[in-house]
Design a protein around this motif. Structure first.
Motif, PDB file in Angstrom:
ATOM      1  N   PRO A  64       0.880  -1.205  -0.032  1.00 16.35           N
ATOM      2  CA  PRO A  64      -0.107  -0.061  -0.059  1.00 16.35           C
ATOM      3  C   PRO A  64       0.711   1.193   0.023  1.00 16.35           C
ATOM      4  O   PRO A  64       1.747   1.256   0.819  1.00 16.35           O
ATOM      5  CB  PRO A  64      -0.867  -0.095   1.352  1.00 16.35           C
ATOM      6  N   CYS A  65       0.481   2.182  -0.842  1.00 16.69           N
ATOM      7  CA  CYS A  65       1.299   3.532  -0.924  1.00 16.69           C
ATOM      8  C   CYS A  65       0.413   4.551  -0.800  1.00 16.69           C
ATOM      9  O   CYS A  65       0.036   5.502  -1.995  1.00 16.69           O
ATOM     10  CB  CYS A  65       1.916   3.415  -2.349  1.00 16.69           C
ATOM     11  N   PRO A  66      -0.229   4.692   0.221  1.00 10.36           N
ATOM     12  CA  PRO A  66      -1.541   5.891   0.489  1.00 10.36           C
ATOM     13  C   PRO A  66      -0.604   7.307   0.625  1.00 10.36           C
ATOM     14  O   PRO A  66       0.607   7.331   0.621  1.00 10.36           O
ATOM     15  CB  PRO A  66      -2.161   5.542   1.760  1.00 10.36           C
ATOM     16  N   LYS A  67      -1.620   8.160   0.234  1.00  8.90           N
ATOM     17  CA  LYS A  67      -0.693   9.635   0.332  1.00  8.90           C
ATOM     18  C   LYS A  67      -0.217   9.956   1.819  1.00  8.90           C
ATOM     19  O   LYS A  67      -1.096   9.647   2.617  1.00  8.90           O
ATOM     20  CB  LYS A  67      -1.929  10.474  -0.162  1.00  8.90           C
ATOM     21  N   GLY A  68       0.775  10.384   1.721  1.00  9.15           N
ATOM     22  CA  GLY A  68       1.489  10.437   2.983  1.00  9.15           C
ATOM     23  C   GLY A  68       2.086   9.334   3.543  1.00  9.15           C
ATOM     24  O   GLY A  68       2.895   9.231   4.535  1.00  9.15           O
ATOM     25  N   GLY A  69       2.067   8.125   2.871  1.00  5.22           N
ATOM     26  CA  GLY A  69       2.954   7.143   3.378  1.00  5.22           C
ATOM     27  C   GLY A  69       4.376   7.139   3.148  1.00  5.22           C
ATOM     28  O   GLY A  69       4.841   7.745   2.194  1.00  5.22           O
ATOM     29  N   VAL A 168     -12.040  -3.912   3.751  1.00  7.10           N
ATOM     30  CA  VAL A 168     -10.933  -4.276   4.434  1.00  7.10           C
ATOM     31  C   VAL A 168      -9.664  -3.792   3.781  1.00  7.10           C
ATOM     32  O   VAL A 168      -8.667  -3.484   4.422  1.00  7.10           O
ATOM     33  CB  VAL A 168     -10.801  -5.919   4.736  1.00  7.10           C
ATOM     34  N   ARG A 169      -9.618  -3.926   2.247  1.00  7.75           N
ATOM     35  CA  ARG A 169      -8.620  -3.455   1.673  1.00  7.75           C
ATOM     36  C   ARG A 169      -8.140  -2.128   1.852  1.00  7.75           C
ATOM     37  O   ARG A 169      -7.005  -1.541   1.576  1.00  7.75           O
ATOM     38  CB  ARG A 169      -8.693  -3.745   0.181  1.00  7.75           C
ATOM     39  N   GLU A 170      -9.342  -1.069   1.927  1.00  8.49           N
ATOM     40  CA  GLU A 170      -9.096   0.137   2.238  1.00  8.49           C
ATOM     41  C   GLU A 170      -8.417   0.415   3.756  1.00  8.49           C
ATOM     42  O   GLU A 170      -7.471   1.414   3.561  1.00  8.49           O
ATOM     43  CB  GLU A 170     -10.737   0.890   2.430  1.00  8.49           C
ATOM     44  N   ARG A 171      -8.827  -0.372   4.594  1.00  5.65           N
ATOM     45  CA  ARG A 171      -8.084  -0.335   5.849  1.00  5.65           C
ATOM     46  C   ARG A 171      -6.665  -0.697   5.757  1.00  5.65           C
ATOM     47  O   ARG A 171      -5.628   0.111   6.361  1.00  5.65           O
ATOM     48  CB  ARG A 171      -8.848  -0.903   6.967  1.00  5.65           C
ATOM     49  N   LEU A 172      -6.441  -1.734   4.978  1.00  8.19           N
ATOM     50  CA  LEU A 172      -4.954  -2.137   5.048  1.00  8.19           C
ATOM     51  C   LEU A 172      -4.180  -1.108   4.191  1.00  8.19           C
ATOM     52  O   LEU A 172      -3.059  -0.919   4.576  1.00  8.19           O
ATOM     53  CB  LEU A 172      -5.012  -3.341   3.876  1.00  8.19           C
ATOM     54  N   THR A 173      -4.780  -0.308   3.206  1.00  7.24           N
ATOM     55  CA  THR A 173      -4.087   0.583   2.475  1.00  7.24           C
ATOM     56  C   THR A 173      -3.875   1.831   3.662  1.00  7.24           C
ATOM     57  O   THR A 173      -2.688   2.257   3.679  1.00  7.24           O
ATOM     58  CB  THR A 173      -4.905   1.156   1.448  1.00  7.24           C
ATOM     59  N   GLU A 174      -4.818   2.288   4.150  1.00  9.51           N
ATOM     60  CA  GLU A 174      -4.556   3.382   5.175  1.00  9.51           C
ATOM     61  C   GLU A 174      -3.668   2.981   6.265  1.00  9.51           C
ATOM     62  O   GLU A 174      -2.770   3.943   6.751  1.00  9.51           O
ATOM     63  CB  GLU A 174      -5.755   3.570   5.811  1.00  9.51           C
ATOM     64  N   LEU A 175      -3.309   1.994   6.591  1.00 12.17           N
ATOM     65  CA  LEU A 175      -2.477   1.286   7.811  1.00 12.17           C
ATOM     66  C   LEU A 175      -1.281   0.892   7.017  1.00 12.17           C
ATOM     67  O   LEU A 175      -0.383   0.428   7.789  1.00 12.17           O
ATOM     68  CB  LEU A 175      -3.242   0.441   8.618  1.00 12.17           C
ATOM     69  N   GLN A 176      -1.129   1.045   5.834  1.00  8.77           N
ATOM     70  CA  GLN A 176       0.276   0.819   5.050  1.00  8.77           C
ATOM     71  C   GLN A 176       0.628  -0.957   5.355  1.00  8.77           C
ATOM     72  O   GLN A 176       1.664  -1.236   5.558  1.00  8.77           O
ATOM     73  CB  GLN A 176       1.481   1.639   5.360  1.00  8.77           C
ATOM     74  N   LEU A 177      -0.389  -1.683   5.431  1.00 12.70           N
ATOM     75  CA  LEU A 177      -0.145  -2.964   5.849  1.00 12.70           C
ATOM     76  C   LEU A 177      -0.166  -3.844   4.521  1.00 12.70           C
ATOM     77  O   LEU A 177      -0.783  -4.195   3.698  1.00 12.70           O
ATOM     78  CB  LEU A 177      -1.127  -3.610   6.674  1.00 12.70           C
TER      79      LEU A 177
END
Length: 252
Positions: A64-69, A168-177
């Motif tokens: 996961p590469c969210p903004k700010g990650g 679930v995938r959204e939360r994985l992204t936000e938490l960079q897991l």
């Protein structure tokens, strides 16, 4: 926002995908090593690639590469020269690609043994559908939130258009897991019947898709999403329970 409303919005997003990311047609060649996709759940261009991966029945590790990650975004810049997503790395061929259209064409040629289906080729319509699917979810799966990094990637049985797996995938992204996505696309008509209805009708359901068969052997039933965390030994169904677990275990 209530969980039921989140599910409703996710269902709208699934409808906007115009049928992509549900069924699997399979692949001709199985990668010896797992494909790596640097992406974020809320990105419409990343969604296009994930839809193709479900159609091809190809598992992949999502980084996961969210903004700010700060975990995987800098790595993509070092590897490819810029922070642009999606970014595919194929350790089997040494190929690294930006641009969803190029990635999709590569995947079908390399592993599908066939050209990309027309629904993936018509780029303007395809991109419009992906953008529409992003709108109901707002900023979910886009921005980074503080978390502890796991020692090993998690494992998620999923298929792209599942409204429950999306949360679930959204939360994985936000938490960079990082997470190994085990594709569970539908490949027979019985897969389209929801598990409670299959039980009520007394259907003798025997999955034929490889990861569905594995999930049946592991858990005794099939429902998506299903999470395995090798770091804690946790295994569980139900998107809400999985999200609560991720927050308890990894969110800071």
């Amino acid at each position: 926002m209530s969980y039921n409303l989140e599910i409703a919005r996710s269902l709208v997003a699934s409808a906007a995908q115009q049928g992509r990311g549900i069924a699997t047609a399979g692949h001709l060649t199985t990668p010896a090593q797992t494909l790596e996709l640097y992406e974020m759940e809320g990105c419409p261009f990343c969604r296009l690639v994930r839809e193709a991966l479900t159609d091809l029945d190809l598992d992949f590790i999502s980084y996961p590469c969210p903004k700010g990650g700060d975990r995987f975004r800098p790595l993509v810049e070092r590897l490819g020269g810029k922070q642009m997503f999606p970014y595919l790395m194929d350790p089997n061929t040494g190929t690294a690609l930006y641009e969803s259209a190029d990635i999709i064409e590569y995947l079908y040629q390399q592993y599908g043994g066939r050209p990309a289906p027309r629904r993936f080729i018509v780029r303007t319509l395809r991109t419009a559908g992906a953008l529409l699917a992003s709108l109901p979810r707002g900023t979910r799966g886009i921005h980074c939130q503080p978390s502890e990094a796991p020692q090993q990637p998690l494992v998620l049985y999923s298929f792209e258009a599942s409204p429950f797996a999306r949360l679930v995938r959204e939360r994985l992204t936000e938490l960079q897991l990082p997470c190994l996505i085990r594709q569970c696309g539908r490949d027979q008509w019985q897969d389209w019947v929801m598990p409670p209805l299959r039980e009520k009708l007394g259907m003798d359901y025997q999955p034929s898709q490889r990861n569905r068969k594995e999930l049946m052997a592991r858990a005794g039933s099939i429902a998506v999403p299903y999470l395995i965390d090798p770091n804690t030994g946790t295994q569980m169904f139900e998107s809400k329970a999985i999200i609560d677990y991720l927050d308890r275990t990894y969110a800071r």
